[in-house]
Design an enzyme around this catalytic site. Structure first.
Site, short mmCIF file in Angstrom:
data_model
loop_
_atom_site.label_atom_id
_atom_site.label_comp_id
_atom_site.label_asym_id
_atom_site.label_seq_id
_atom_site.Cartn_x
_atom_site.Cartn_y
_atom_site.Cartn_z
N ASP A 98 0.85 -1.19 0.00
CA ASP A 98 0.00 0.00 0.00
C ASP A 98 0.89 1.24 0.00
OD1 ASP A 98 -1.97 1.88 0.39
OD2 ASP A 98 -2.27 1.40 2.52
N ASN A 140 -0.33 4.57 -0.16
CA ASN A 140 -0.90 5.81 0.39
C ASN A 140 -1.63 5.59 1.72
OD1 ASN A 140 -3.01 4.35 -0.60
ND2 ASN A 140 -4.00 6.03 -1.69
N ASP A 176 -1.70 -1.18 -3.93
CA ASP A 176 -1.98 -0.40 -5.14
C ASP A 176 -0.78 -0.45 -6.09
OD1 ASP A 176 -0.14 1.55 -4.01
OD2 ASP A 176 -1.80 2.08 -2.66
N ASP A 224 -4.42 -10.29 -16.06
CA ASP A 224 -5.51 -11.25 -15.88
C ASP A 224 -6.63 -10.84 -16.83
OD1 ASP A 224 -7.09 -13.26 -14.47
OD2 ASP A 224 -5.77 -12.83 -12.77
N ASP A 274 -8.88 -16.08 -17.00
CA ASP A 274 -9.73 -16.55 -15.90
C ASP A 274 -10.80 -17.52 -16.41
OD1 ASP A 274 -10.32 -15.94 -13.00
OD2 ASP A 274 -12.28 -15.47 -13.85
N GLU A 325 -6.71 -20.45 -17.24
CA GLU A 325 -7.13 -21.10 -15.99
C GLU A 325 -8.25 -22.06 -16.37
OE1 GLU A 325 -9.08 -20.40 -11.61
OE2 GLU A 325 -9.84 -19.41 -13.38
N HIS A 374 -3.81 -17.15 -5.42
CA HIS A 374 -4.74 -16.36 -4.60
C HIS A 374 -6.02 -17.14 -4.29
CE1 HIS A 374 -6.26 -16.11 -8.61
NE2 HIS A 374 -7.35 -15.52 -8.20
N ASP A 375 -6.19 -18.30 -4.91
CA ASP A 375 -7.40 -19.11 -4.69
C ASP A 375 -7.14 -20.31 -3.79
OD1 ASP A 375 -9.00 -17.56 -6.36
OD2 ASP A 375 -8.48 -18.72 -8.14
C1 GLC Z 1 -11.02 -17.65 -10.99
C2 GLC Z 1 -10.25 -16.71 -10.11
C3 GLC Z 1 -10.99 -16.56 -8.82
C4 GLC Z 1 -12.33 -15.99 -9.12
C5 GLC Z 1 -13.09 -16.79 -10.17
C6 GLC Z 1 -14.21 -15.99 -10.76
O1 GLC Z 1 -11.10 -18.92 -10.46
O2 GLC Z 1 -8.95 -17.16 -9.95
O3 GLC Z 1 -10.29 -15.78 -7.90
O4 GLC Z 1 -13.11 -15.93 -7.95
O5 GLC Z 1 -12.27 -17.15 -11.26
O6 GLC Z 1 -13.71 -14.95 -11.56
CA CA Z 2 -3.51 2.20 -1.24
#
Ligand code: GLC
Ligand code: CA
Length: 592
Positions: free
Chosen positions: A58, A60, A66, A135, A236, A292, A364-365
């Site tokens: 971050d 700010n 960000d 992405d 995605d 993905e 992240h999932d």
């Molecule tokens: C993909 C992303 C996930 C998101 C989902 C819907 O699996 O990695 O984070 O919630 O798609 O976009």
């Molecule tokens: Ca910020």
């Protein structure tokens, strides 16, 4: 109608003629040169680092990571040695699913900064020889996207067919599909008295790819970014884009909502669409693409990635991620075994034919990889390094998820109020308030599998909030930041971070780890994962102890005539065939 194909840009008031693609001498060119296994490509030699911008840095102090925050850490990335950054979505979004619900593809989310910041980030990366992939979230848009606002305004809207609108059946939803985030996959719209389809949250509305105008608008948007110098896309849930048009009910006598994947996962026209996208967009640029693709089998993946079919460079397959998932789904965790883990890896390493693998053990999932496949207790350092060894010595493009390079772990927040992820919150509500499951049991499932495990802020130092922000972070920092942080790791030459740096360098210097043939050794061994990588006359053996025990191990192959290359412990038994492996020990040998 033709004007409507341009509609997105009319609606957004955007100019699609992007600027010149930025050329930079630091960016390695795609060589196309032949090697022992096919053609050399920069994206095969790449080492990707995934940034989840909300949680990275971050700048700010509003508590939200960000773009300027990322810019302030570019030297860190360069020093780590990675050469591609994958940025999770930074587009305008109401953040129902942290940016995976895009309301404007051609602008930046307010909290993250501006397009100018993004350009500065791009240039800063390129100057350091790091490529940038974005992405691409085009299975669905936000319900706040102009296309959907227009679409829902009337049944006669030229955008009506951009989405799936259906009448209800017998006073209920059009079919019995559930959403990935709980409840029905349909939402009723008062205004036009029809339902719309959303495989994810009701603010993530599925686009109707069968409509050629949708596809053309997506391609136009992709070109807009590519002309701005983007080096590729992570796409995605790209294998959800083609749906069986009748949207049939899942056949079952069970009441309630059911996963309709058989009607849209790897749907009937998905390859046709990707080939079209490749022809019209991807083939015109020197870029990298990774789809993905949940639930993809090896056979499906070959279709997506076979170079001759001209679709994608590689896909994310989820067989390893699904290894500890029970019959009731992701929230039910079952034990996994090493032989099964190895069987899956080996199947993909050997079986993809003319396609290319992607290698990842977290994102992240997913939960943190050290907590899931290693040991985040006393052997955290050893096991994180051991997993790093695996990640960086397999065939395929490796993806490092932010924070894994310092061994960040899962988090165990005590109460649901500490959590932010829509998937977690919906599951909790359903489990506790509708199914009356005990809170303890539900919290335990969240601790093991919740996506917020990977979304707590990056731990930069031991100051308050781990140096991520001086404000109140949007989600709490993992309390272990005092000991697990970048600053500490930098100081200690034996840290996980320094080990990553050495392995990244080794991989970059050694084509055998990129292109060499993979062969498993002793596949049924329940503690040891050992394999060979052979590239012409060069041969490496990797030996990984996946257990917390000391293991005496003799490789079926003599390695007494070998050179110890790298490992996570000090090794002095060079030249013997009997290895005395310590808990989570990893060794790389070069056979001479
Ligand atoms: C993909 C992303 C996930 C998101 C989902 C819907 O699996 O990695 O984070 O919630 O798609 O976009
Ligand atoms: Ca910020």
């Amino acid at each position: 109608m033709d004007g409507m194909i341009q509609g997105k840009n009319i609606l957004n008031g955007k100019n699609v003629t992007g600027q010149e693609k930025t050329e930079d001498k630091n960016i390695q060119k795609s060589s196309g040169e032949k090697c022992f296994s096919g053609e050399r490509k920069w994206w095969k030699e790449a080492i990707v680092y995934q940034i989840y911008p909300r949680s990275f840095k971050d700048s700010n102090d509003d508590g939200i990571g960000d773009l300027k925050g990322i810019i302030s850490r570019l030297d860190y990335l360069q020093e780590l040695g990675i050469n591609v950054v994958w940025l999770s979505p930074v587009y305008k979004s109401p953040n129902d699913d942290n940016g995976y619900d895009v309301s404007d593809y051609c602008d930046i989310m307010d909290e993250f900064g501006t397009l100018e910041d993004w350009e500065q980030l791009r240039d800063g990366l390129h100057k350091r020889g790091i490529r940038l992939i974005m992405d691409l979230v085009v299975n669905h848009t936000s319900d706040e996207h102009q296309w959907f606002i227009e679409s829902r305004s009337s049944v006669d809207s030229p955008y009506r067919d951009y989405y799936f609108w259906r009448d209800g059946k017998n006073g209920r939803e059009p079919n019995n599909w559930c959403s990935a985030f709980g409840g029905s996959a349909w939402e009723y719209d008062e205004n036009t008295k029809q339902y719309y389809l959303h495989i994810f949250s009701k603010k993530q509305v599925d686009l109707r790819w069968d409509n050629p105008k949708v596809r053309q608008d997506v391609y136009k948007m992709m070109k807009w970014w590519l002309d701005k110098g983007v080096d590729g896309f992570r796409m995605d849930v790209i294998n959800y884009t083609s749906k069986v048009d009748e949207l049939p009910d899942v056949k079952t006598d069970e009441p309630g909502y059911h996963w309709g994947g058989e009607y849209f996962v790897n749907g009937p026209r998905v390859h046709e669409y990707l080939q079209e996208m490749n022809r019209e967009v991807l083939s015109k640029y020197d870029i990298m693409t990774v789809g993905e693709t949940p639930n993809v089998t090896l056979e499906d993946a070959k279709l997506f990635t076979d170079e001759d079919r001209k679709e994608l460079n590689m896909v994310f397959q989820f067989e390893i991620m699904d290894l500890d998932v029970g019959p009731e789904g992701k929230w039910q965790t079952v034990p996994w075994t090493l032989p099964e883990f190895k069987r899956i890896i080996t199947k993909w390493q050997k079986g993809l034919g003319n396609g290319w693998n992607s290698i990842f053990f977290g994102s992240h999932d997913a939960p943190r990889m050290v907590s899931r496949f290693g040991n985040d207790g006393i052997y955290r350092v050893e096991s994180a390094k051991m997993l790093a060894t695996l990640l960086l010595t397999l065939k395929g493009t490796p993806y490092i998820y932010q924070g894994d390079e310092i061994g960040m772990t899962n988090v165990r927040f005590p109460v649901i109020d500490d959590y932010r992820d829509i998937e977690i919150l919906n599951m909790y509500r359903e489990a506790v308030y509708e199914r009356n499951l005990p809170v303890d049991q539900v919290m335990q499932a969240i601790h093991l599998k919740g996506r917020d495990n990977a979304r707590t802020p990056m731990q930069w130092d031991d100051s308050k909030h781990g140096g991520f922000t001086k404000g109140e972070p949007w989600i709490k920092v993992n309390p272990n930041y005092k000991t697990i942080n970048v600053k500490e790791a930098m100081k200690d030459p034996e840290s996980i971070l320094h080990y990553y740096k050495r392995l990244i360098k080794l991989r970059k210097d050694t084509l055998a780890f990129v292109y060499g043939d993979y062969d498993i050794i002793d596949e049924d061994n329940g503690d040891i994962f050992a394999y060979k990588r052979t590239y012409g006359n060069e041969k490496y053996i990797v030996v990984l102890n996946f257990s917390d025990k000391n293991i005496k191990y003799t490789l079926p192959e003599k390695i007494s005539c070998s050179e110890f290359v790298e490992g996570n412990y000090k090794v002095d038994d060079k030249g013997t065939d009997l290895l005395e492996l310590r808990p989570y020990e990893a060794r790389i040998y070069k056979i001479l």
